[in-house]
Design a protein around this motif. Structure first.
Motif, PDB file in Angstrom:
ATOM      1  N   UNK A 104       0.657  -1.266  -0.032  1.00 56.82           N
ATOM      2  CA  UNK A 104      -0.045   0.370   0.338  1.00 56.82           C
ATOM      3  C   UNK A 104       0.733   0.996   0.310  1.00 56.82           C
ATOM      4  N   UNK A 105      -0.285   2.275  -0.321  1.00 56.03           N
ATOM      5  CA  UNK A 105       0.745   3.669   0.126  1.00 56.03           C
ATOM      6  C   UNK A 105       1.828   4.091   1.593  1.00 56.03           C
ATOM      7  N   UNK A 106       0.476   3.733   2.069  1.00 57.15           N
ATOM      8  CA  UNK A 106       0.485   3.451   3.350  1.00 57.15           C
ATOM      9  C   UNK A 106      -0.547   3.963   4.391  1.00 57.15           C
ATOM     10  N   UNK A 107      -0.873   3.771   5.434  1.00 55.02           N
ATOM     11  CA  UNK A 107      -1.727   3.555   6.577  1.00 55.02           C
ATOM     12  C   UNK A 107      -2.081   4.729   6.945  1.00 55.02           C
ATOM     13  N   UNK A 108      -3.843   4.298   7.286  1.00 55.80           N
ATOM     14  CA  UNK A 108      -3.644   5.654   8.601  1.00 55.80           C
ATOM     15  C   UNK A 108      -4.361   5.248   9.540  1.00 55.80           C
ATOM     16  N   UNK A 109      -3.672   5.512  10.745  1.00 47.40           N
ATOM     17  CA  UNK A 109      -3.970   5.340  11.823  1.00 47.40           C
ATOM     18  C   UNK A 109      -4.352   6.803  12.855  1.00 47.40           C
ATOM     19  N   UNK A 110      -5.536   5.871  13.452  1.00 49.54           N
ATOM     20  CA  UNK A 110      -6.146   7.440  14.504  1.00 49.54           C
ATOM     21  C   UNK A 110      -4.378   7.386  15.755  1.00 49.54           C
ATOM     22  N   UNK A 111      -4.102   8.623  16.178  1.00 54.50           N
ATOM     23  CA  UNK A 111      -2.747   9.386  16.478  1.00 54.50           C
ATOM     24  C   UNK A 111      -3.127   8.674  17.911  1.00 54.50           C
ATOM     25  N   UNK A 112      -4.018   8.594  18.867  1.00 57.45           N
ATOM     26  CA  UNK A 112      -4.183   8.022  19.696  1.00 57.45           C
ATOM     27  C   UNK A 112      -3.460   6.794  19.847  1.00 57.45           C
ATOM     28  N   UNK A 113      -3.577   6.305  18.903  1.00 57.33           N
ATOM     29  CA  UNK A 113      -3.169   4.673  18.574  1.00 57.33           C
ATOM     30  C   UNK A 113      -1.957   4.595  18.452  1.00 57.33           C
ATOM     31  N   UNK A 114      -1.080   5.675  17.642  1.00 60.82           N
ATOM     32  CA  UNK A 114      -0.017   5.699  17.512  1.00 60.82           C
ATOM     33  C   UNK A 114       0.789   6.393  19.094  1.00 60.82           C
ATOM     34  N   UNK A 115       0.301   6.840  19.725  1.00 64.64           N
ATOM     35  CA  UNK A 115       0.301   7.426  21.151  1.00 64.64           C
ATOM     36  C   UNK A 115       0.283   5.996  22.193  1.00 64.64           C
ATOM     37  N   UNK A 116      -0.439   5.623  22.526  1.00 69.21           N
ATOM     38  CA  UNK A 116      -0.148   3.784  22.944  1.00 69.21           C
ATOM     39  C   UNK A 116       1.165   3.305  22.703  1.00 69.21           C
ATOM     40  N   UNK A 117       0.701   2.755  21.290  1.00 61.69           N
ATOM     41  CA  UNK A 117       2.055   1.860  20.774  1.00 61.69           C
ATOM     42  C   UNK A 117       3.103   2.154  20.954  1.00 61.69           C
ATOM     43  N   UNK A 118       3.321   3.856  20.970  1.00 64.02           N
ATOM     44  CA  UNK A 118       4.419   3.921  21.391  1.00 64.02           C
ATOM     45  C   UNK A 118       5.147   3.664  22.736  1.00 64.02           C
ATOM     46  N   UNK A 119       4.117   4.004  23.512  1.00 63.69           N
ATOM     47  CA  UNK A 119       4.383   4.087  25.080  1.00 63.69           C
ATOM     48  C   UNK A 119       4.280   2.182  25.576  1.00 63.69           C
ATOM     49  N   UNK A 120       3.956   1.550  24.596  1.00 70.21           N
ATOM     50  CA  UNK A 120       4.342   0.369  24.874  1.00 70.21           C
ATOM     51  C   UNK A 120       5.445   0.241  24.486  1.00 70.21           C
ATOM     52  N   UNK A 121       5.756   0.180  24.034  1.00 71.36           N
ATOM     53  CA  UNK A 121       7.503  -0.373  23.136  1.00 71.36           C
ATOM     54  C   UNK A 121       8.194   0.368  24.305  1.00 71.36           C
ATOM     55  N   UNK A 122       8.028   1.495  24.815  1.00 74.46           N
ATOM     56  CA  UNK A 122       9.127   2.571  25.653  1.00 74.46           C
ATOM     57  C   UNK A 122       9.590   1.838  26.335  1.00 74.46           C
ATOM     58  N   UNK A 123       8.159   0.681  27.244  1.00 72.75           N
ATOM     59  CA  UNK A 123       8.079   0.180  28.105  1.00 72.75           C
ATOM     60  C   UNK A 123       8.716  -0.552  28.363  1.00 72.75           C
ATOM     61  N   UNK A 124       9.386  -1.563  27.803  1.00 73.98           N
ATOM     62  CA  UNK A 124      10.220  -2.573  27.346  1.00 73.98           C
ATOM     63  C   UNK A 124      11.480  -2.391  27.569  1.00 73.98           C
ATOM     64  N   UNK A 125      12.050  -0.823  27.609  1.00 71.05           N
ATOM     65  CA  UNK A 125      13.658  -0.641  27.358  1.00 71.05           C
ATOM     66  C   UNK A 125      13.645   0.653  29.106  1.00 71.05           C
ATOM     67  N   UNK A 126      14.722  -0.239  30.269  1.00 69.52           N
ATOM     68  CA  UNK A 126      14.321   0.080  30.732  1.00 69.52           C
ATOM     69  C   UNK A 126      15.224   1.687  31.051  1.00 69.52           C
ATOM     70  N   UNK A 127      16.215   1.762  29.871  1.00 72.62           N
ATOM     71  CA  UNK A 127      16.735   2.803  29.962  1.00 72.62           C
ATOM     72  C   UNK A 127      15.873   4.935  29.145  1.00 72.62           C
ATOM     73  N   UNK A 128      15.185   3.946  29.128  1.00 70.15           N
ATOM     74  CA  UNK A 128      13.718   5.322  29.121  1.00 70.15           C
ATOM     75  C   UNK A 128      13.215   5.849  30.388  1.00 70.15           C
ATOM     76  N   UNK A 129      13.547   7.280  30.845  1.00 67.54           N
ATOM     77  CA  UNK A 129      12.809   7.454  31.707  1.00 67.54           C
ATOM     78  C   UNK A 129      12.175   8.914  31.459  1.00 67.54           C
ATOM     79  N   UNK A 130      10.530   8.495  31.208  1.00 72.16           N
ATOM     80  CA  UNK A 130       9.701   9.510  31.488  1.00 72.16           C
ATOM     81  C   UNK A 130       9.484  10.630  32.143  1.00 72.16           C
ATOM     82  N   UNK A 131      10.041  11.329  31.896  1.00 70.55           N
ATOM     83  CA  UNK A 131       9.109  12.848  33.431  1.00 70.55           C
ATOM     84  C   UNK A 131       8.492  13.642  32.794  1.00 70.55           C
ATOM     85  N   UNK A 132       7.099  12.973  33.459  1.00 67.78           N
ATOM     86  CA  UNK A 132       5.703  14.532  32.591  1.00 67.78           C
ATOM     87  C   UNK A 132       5.932  15.324  33.608  1.00 67.78           C
ATOM     88  N   UNK A 133       5.037  16.743  33.699  1.00 65.38           N
ATOM     89  CA  UNK A 133       4.395  18.460  34.172  1.00 65.38           C
ATOM     90  C   UNK A 133       6.019  18.617  34.400  1.00 65.38           C
TER      91      UNK A 133
END
Length: 394
Positions: A104-133
């Motif tokens: 296909x030329x590409x894919x249409x994905x809702x941004x909220x699902x892209x965000x979920x996917x990124x955070x799921x993938x990041x959770x498997x890396x102990x060397x990423x520290x997420x600091x919000x606020x």
């Protein structure tokens, strides 16, 4: 006295591009801090972002390579065909994926699902520290490292700071990187429709004198609409009663999707162009919307951001594997050189397309209709355009 936390790389902005960069660098062993101004939980709420993204085939490969695509693939709708039309004229340009292969030329994905996917993938890396606020109050750049300070005097230090904090980037401003900007006087209305007939993976872009109107296929019998109007007309449409709003949509979509109804909310996003005058300063690089923001007419904004990630992460990885400085002047100069032509080219294309099609001047209308007709009948040129839309070279 407040203590300083030290990392290899600090990424400011936990959006789609910033999170992708964090994962790409964490995979090679770097110690990453990614900071976000707001509460990260709000990123996953449907009301936070009503948009979808057109993930080009090249960007899909990037996300696959960093281990993210598997978490979002079930929410991705393939784009098998693209149809471009000029208002109500009979002239159109049709892209069929079979003309360039089986993908296909590409894919249409809702941004909220892209965000979920990124955070799921990041959770498997102990060397990423997420600091919000965490609100950046100060930036200090030296020959050897850079530090950022928050509102509570919390200080973080790294060999490289990457600004992925959007068009109104605090880090870019603090690093003394100027921008070229202008407003289009247009706003995109975004909403989702459900329809009785299947879209069959067809993405449509219809150009009207007031602005483009895109119908983007989503999973199921759903499509996302990106409806561009002059700023002074947007409030009228956002406040229309539901039946009148659907009628306005139906007139623009046509009848190929059957009966339609809106689902979800109505969102609006003012449109502008932004380009950073350089992509790096001492110990600081800018990526994604912090480096370039464009009109959504070609749906390529986030794809340029993912290509920033691919280019910069590759440069950093090479330095890291050789035991060299990952935030040195040579790395940043190479990144600037690698990405500037691609980004400026796409900014220019989207700007020209919007100005060319967002008018009803007869001579211009004739020229653009001839252009659509001609491209559709020149196989070599057409395939070049299709490959460009896919974000691949071969």
């Amino acid at each position: 006295m407040p203590t300083t936390e030290n990392y290899d790389v600090i990424i400011v902005g936990a959006g789609m591009v910033g999170m992708s960069m964090a994962i790409a660098l964490a995979r090679v062993g770097l110690n990453i801090a990614i900071i976000e101004k707001y509460n990260i939980d709000t990123h996953f709420e449907e009301k936070f972002d009503g948009r979808v993204s057109a993930i080009a085939l090249g960007s899909k490969h990037i996300l696959d390579n960093i281990g993210v695509w598997e978490f979002m693939s079930e929410h991705a709708e393939p784009i098998w065909d693209i149809r471009v039309t000029d208002g109500t004229t009979p002239f159109f340009l049709h892209y069929d994926h079979t003309e360039v292969g089986s993908n296909p030329f590409g894919y249409i994905v809702e941004n909220r699902y892209i965000r979920h996917a990124l955070h799921q993938a990041a959770a498997s890396h102990k060397n990423i520290k997420l600091i919000d606020n965490f609100s950046v109050e100060d930036l200090n750049q030296t020959e050897y490292n850079a530090t950022i300070t928050g509102k509570d005097n919390e200080t973080l230090s790294a060999r490289l700071i990457i600004a992925a904090d959007g068009r109104i980037s605090q880090v870019r401003t603090m690093a003394g990187i100027g921008t070229t900007t202008w407003n289009y006087g247009q706003t995109a209305i975004v909403t989702t429709i459900e329809h009785s007939l299947a879209h069959n993976g067809l993405a449509q872009e219809r150009f009207f004198p007031i602005g483009p109107f895109a119908v983007l296929p989503m999973t199921g019998n759903r499509s996302s609409l990106v409806w561009v109007e002059p700023d002074d007309r947007v409030k009228l449409y956002l406040e229309l009663p539901e039946d009148e709003f659907v009628q306005e949509i139906s007139e623009r979509v046509g009848d190929y999707l059957g009966d339609i109804r809106t689902i979800g909310g109505r969102f609006s996003y003012p449109l502008s162009m932004l380009h950073a005058k350089k992509y790096a300063s001492m110990r600081v690089a800018v990526i994604g919307d912090a480096a370039h923001g464009m009109h959504p007419i070609a749906g390529q904004g986030v794809n340029l951001g993912f290509r920033d990630v691919a280019a910069l992460s590759e440069l950093i990885t090479k330095q890291y594997n050789l035991g060299l400085d990952i935030g040195g002047e040579d790395v940043l100069a190479n990144y600037d050189n690698l990405r500037k032509f691609d980004n400026i080219s796409m900014l220019a294309i989207t700007d020209i397309l919007n100005r060319l099609f967002s008018n009803n001047i007869l001579p211009i209308r004739v020229v653009r209709d001839i252009g659509l007709w001609t491209v559709g009948r020149l196989p070599i040129v057409k395939k070049l355009f299709m490959k460009h839309a896919m974000g691949v070279k071969n």
